[in-house]
Design a protein around this motif. Structure first.
Motif, PDB file in Angstrom:
ATOM      1  N   LEU A 266       0.836  -1.207   0.000  1.00 17.13           N
ATOM      2  CA  LEU A 266       0.000   0.000   0.000  1.00 17.13           C
ATOM      3  C   LEU A 266       0.873   1.261   0.000  1.00 17.13           C
ATOM      4  O   LEU A 266       2.017   1.224   0.443  1.00 17.13           O
ATOM      5  CB  LEU A 266      -0.892   0.012   1.246  1.00 17.13           C
ATOM      6  N   PRO A 267       0.332   2.360  -0.483  1.00 20.83           N
ATOM      7  CA  PRO A 267       1.111   3.608  -0.459  1.00 20.83           C
ATOM      8  C   PRO A 267       1.065   4.273   0.916  1.00 20.83           C
ATOM      9  O   PRO A 267       0.508   5.340   1.092  1.00 20.83           O
ATOM     10  CB  PRO A 267       0.433   4.459  -1.526  1.00 20.83           C
ATOM     11  N   ILE A 268       1.657   3.592   1.887  1.00 21.88           N
ATOM     12  CA  ILE A 268       1.614   4.075   3.263  1.00 21.88           C
ATOM     13  C   ILE A 268       3.019   4.048   3.820  1.00 21.88           C
ATOM     14  O   ILE A 268       3.779   3.116   3.552  1.00 21.88           O
ATOM     15  CB  ILE A 268       0.695   3.171   4.116  1.00 21.88           C
ATOM     16  N   VAL A 269       3.370   5.059   4.586  1.00 22.09           N
ATOM     17  CA  VAL A 269       4.689   5.060   5.227  1.00 22.09           C
ATOM     18  C   VAL A 269       4.509   5.289   6.722  1.00 22.09           C
ATOM     19  O   VAL A 269       3.718   6.118   7.150  1.00 22.09           O
ATOM     20  CB  VAL A 269       5.629   6.100   4.576  1.00 22.09           C
ATOM     21  N   ALA A 270       5.266   4.498   7.496  1.00 24.10           N
ATOM     22  CA  ALA A 270       5.242   4.649   8.947  1.00 24.10           C
ATOM     23  C   ALA A 270       6.580   5.236   9.375  1.00 24.10           C
ATOM     24  O   ALA A 270       7.614   4.945   8.781  1.00 24.10           O
ATOM     25  CB  ALA A 270       5.032   3.298   9.611  1.00 24.10           C
TER      26      ALA A 270
END
Lengths: 386, 313
Positions: A266-270
């Motif tokens: 997914l286009p998610i960054v933590a």
């Protein structure tokens, strides 16, 4: 989902291991600290396999434990004699456990017995494990790639860039290293450079760009052309490593960023860092999706590849689609139940839906009624599933 | 004219009030308007007083209203510290100021300025030197701060304070806890030296008491611990000196008083030392290293100051 399934794990400077469930927005400490001591600090974590069933937790004092996701149990800490200095990184390659300490000694362990050690030069800052290869880098020791099966000599050793206009040596300080596909590597440095190396072409970087003015402390690959970096002042940005440009910056950080990780699909960054917050951003829209205060300074983080459904109510399109996709992927029983309900329902056409479907530029879609109907239906379905 | 026919009956009793907006003369109109406002205000206060009086006579308790200030309307901060929080206790037990609070170290402070300080900055530093016990004020002489740190360490200093100035007026303070403690950079404003304060008292050499007000968030705790660790523990209570760091809306007000108990209820205060206001700009991990150091907090004005009611300390 009866038990709280954590999907993000963080290691804190106090020595606490934290698990976050981003679906529910809840978090918990997974271990307890009896006596506060600086040696308890969790410095590194890494998955033990691609399946992500369990992961290693490494303390500064060279103790390593294993956390199992399914049983949610943290094993006892085992002491490893990794060499002088603090533990900097752990990794796993097949059945080998790899440890790196500050002094530059990288050791490979099989069944708690040291099989071989590699001296990679002093002051190691980062180590990464690829397919049977290790990449290392540090202060005054430039990036090197080592073959695990043949650890005598590095298979690729980076050459420093040319001297500057005063004919002085450019200082070396590699703070993060990652493998790209087709054998390329990308490094970030304490002198705010991001460099891409292609071993098949030359030993000097094929791309050398700078970001901001402060040491880069963390880096994560988004895809083969883009990386996300963070620095000591708390600026995080998406960089294009083909053009050598900053695409956009993420907002909301107060302190130094210690660890960044992009989601696998997914286009998610933590990200986490010294400001004691865990943050989840949407990479494309730059939006802050999730933010948790975790009480301790955070050193490292691991994000599972599984679900990462967001807490928002699906008012923005991208988030909603992410959610919807996920429902289809993971919760199949739920999905089928829902589908029945939705299939029975009448399609309500609203003006906005109509307009949206019209504006969608589909090259082969001729203005045909049934096709359009289907599209609008799926759209409404997606937004309603949340 | 238009209204005259309808209000014929009323004119017999009292003249209708002139419509102010129809007055053509601007000066006159403004004057009338001002008077009208004044009248209204007076009426309002009168009414309020009358109501209060009635309530008092009838014995109804009137709840005292709290004013809506930007401080009382503060945006909820999730980093607010609960004093019983175990995790914060663990964190603070192993932080860099812990040796001071465990009484393992005694503060010894090195005070210096920027290169070539102005007269006012030097005076300010002299007052700080007198104010903080066990302080040594040294001229900077163009020495790098990064070179000062190891020298200070070898001479067992526990804190390094640097006063910076702009246009010969002190405008910044850097407090760096040694050996590896945090470094805080404060903006300083409204400096009033002792001589400029009316009825100021004479300083005594007693160890002062420290009052730290309103440092409630996690960041505030760290800053408060840093500020406290500059002063020695075990104050001399018969000296009756009190140093106050009062945090209000992220501004830290520094005041220095001598108190006296007049009787069981009343306390007298006499202001002693300099008076100034500080605001936290950055908090950096480790000793002073502005280029390569890691920051725990950076106040980014354009990004963070989105609400007037959001505070960090």
């Amino acid at each position: 989902m009866a038990a709280p399934m954590y999907n993000v794990f963080l290691g804190a400077e106090t020595g606490l291991l934290k698990g976050i469930n981003t679906l529910k927005g809840s978090w918990n400490n997974l271990n307890a600290i009896e006596t506060p001591s600086k040696t308890n600090e969790i410095t590194c974590m890494s998955w033990t396999g691609k399946e992500q069933f369990n992961f290693h937790v490494g303390l500064r004092s060279q103790n390593i434990a294993n956390y199992d996701l399914s049983s949610q149990v943290l094993s006892d800490f085992k002491s490893f004699d990794c060499g002088p200095g603090n533990l900097k990184a752990v990794g796993q390659c097949d059945d080998l456990l790899i440890t790196a300490v500050e002094s530059g000694l990288v050791k490979l362990w099989r069944d708690d017995a040291c099989t071989c050690d590699i001296n990679t030069g002093n002051n190691i800052h980062c180590m990464t494990v690829g397919d049977n290869v290790i990449g290392t880098g540090g202060k005054k020791s430039d990036a090197k790639i080592w073959d695990i099966d043949n650890p005598g000599k590095p298979i690729f050793q980076v050459k420093n860039v040319k001297n500057d206009w005063l004919n002085l040596e450019v200082p070396v300080w590699v703070t993060a290293i990652q493998f790209l596909s087709d054998n390329k590597i990308v490094t970030a440095t304490g002198h705010h450079q991001v460099r891409v190396y292609d071993p098949s072409v030359q030993r000097r970087p094929v791309l050398d760009m700078t970001f901001d003015e402060y040491p880069i402390t963390a880096m994560s690959l988004y895809n083969d052309n883009q990386v996300i970096v963070g620095n000591t002042q708390g600026s995080m940005a998406l960089l294009d490593i083909r053009k050598g440009q900053c695409v956009h910056r993420f907002k909301g950080f107060a302190g130094s960023i210690r660890s960044i990780q992009c989601h696998q699909s997914l286009p998610i960054v933590a990200s986490c860092g010294l400001d004691r917050f865990f943050r989840l951003h949407d990479i494309n829209s730059k939006q802050l999706l999730h933010k948790v205060y975790l009480k301790s300074r955070l050193n490292c983080l691991l994000m599972s590849k599984k679900e990462m459904i967001l807490k928002d109510d699906g008012d923005d399109d991208s988030g909603a689609e992410v959610d919807a996709d996920h429902h289809e992927d993971d919760d199949e029983e739920d999905g089928s139940d829902d589908d029945d309900v939705w299939n029975k329902m009448q399609v309500v056409k609203t003006r906005t839906v109509k307009r949206k479907s019209e504006t969608l530029d589909n090259p082969e879609s001729v203005p045909e009624n049934p096709g359009k109907k289907k599209k609008s239906r799926s759209k409404s379905k997606k937004t309603k599933t949340n | 004219m238009a209204t005259s026919s309808s209000s014929m009956m009323e004119t017999e009793i009292s003249l209708p009030k002139p419509n102010i907006s129809e007055i053509k003369n601007k000066q006159m109109r403004q004057e009338m308007y001002r008077k009208m406002k004044q009248e209204k205000r007076k009426m309002k206060i009168k009414e309020k007083k009358r109501k209060m009086k009635e309530a008092k006579e009838s014995g109804v308790e009137v709840p005292k209203q709290t004013p809506k200030t930007i401080e009382s309307m503060r945006v909820a901060d999730e980093t607010m510290v609960n004093p019983e929080d175990e995790e914060v206790q663990i964190d603070e037990a192993q932080d860099e100021m812990a040796p001071y609070f465990n009484r393992e170290t005694n503060p010894k402070i090195l005070l210096t300025t920027c290169d070539r300080p102005g007269l006012r900055t030097r005076k300010f530093c002299k007052e700080l030197e007198k104010l903080i016990p066990n302080t040594e004020f040294l001229f900077r002489r163009g020495l790098d701060l990064k070179k000062i740190v190891p020298q200070a360490l070898s001479k067992d200093f526990t804190d390094l304070i640097v006063v910076n100035e702009n246009r010969k007026i002190p405008n910044g303070i850097v407090i760096s806890h040694l050996p590896d403690g945090p470094t805080a950079h404060f903006k300083v404003s409204n400096v009033k030296l002792t001589r400029e304060i009316k009825n100021h008292g004479e300083l005594t050499g007693h160890k002062p008491e420290i009052i730290l007000n309103n440092f409630n968030t996690r960041l505030g705790h760290t800053v408060a611990r840093l500020l406290a660790s500059v002063f020695p523990q075990d104050p001399n209570f018969h000296g009756r000196r009190a140093v106050t760091f009062h945090n209000q809306r992220d501004f830290i007000f520094f005041r220095h008083h001598r108190y006296i108990f007049r009787n069981a209820k009343r306390v007298g205060l006499q202001e002693l030392g300099p008076r100034f206001t500080m605001k936290l700009r950055t908090l950096q991990k480790g000793s002073f290293d502005s280029k390569f150091g890691e920051y725990e907090f950076v106040h980014k004005r354009h990004e963070m100051d989105t609400s007037r009611r959001k505070f960090f300390l």
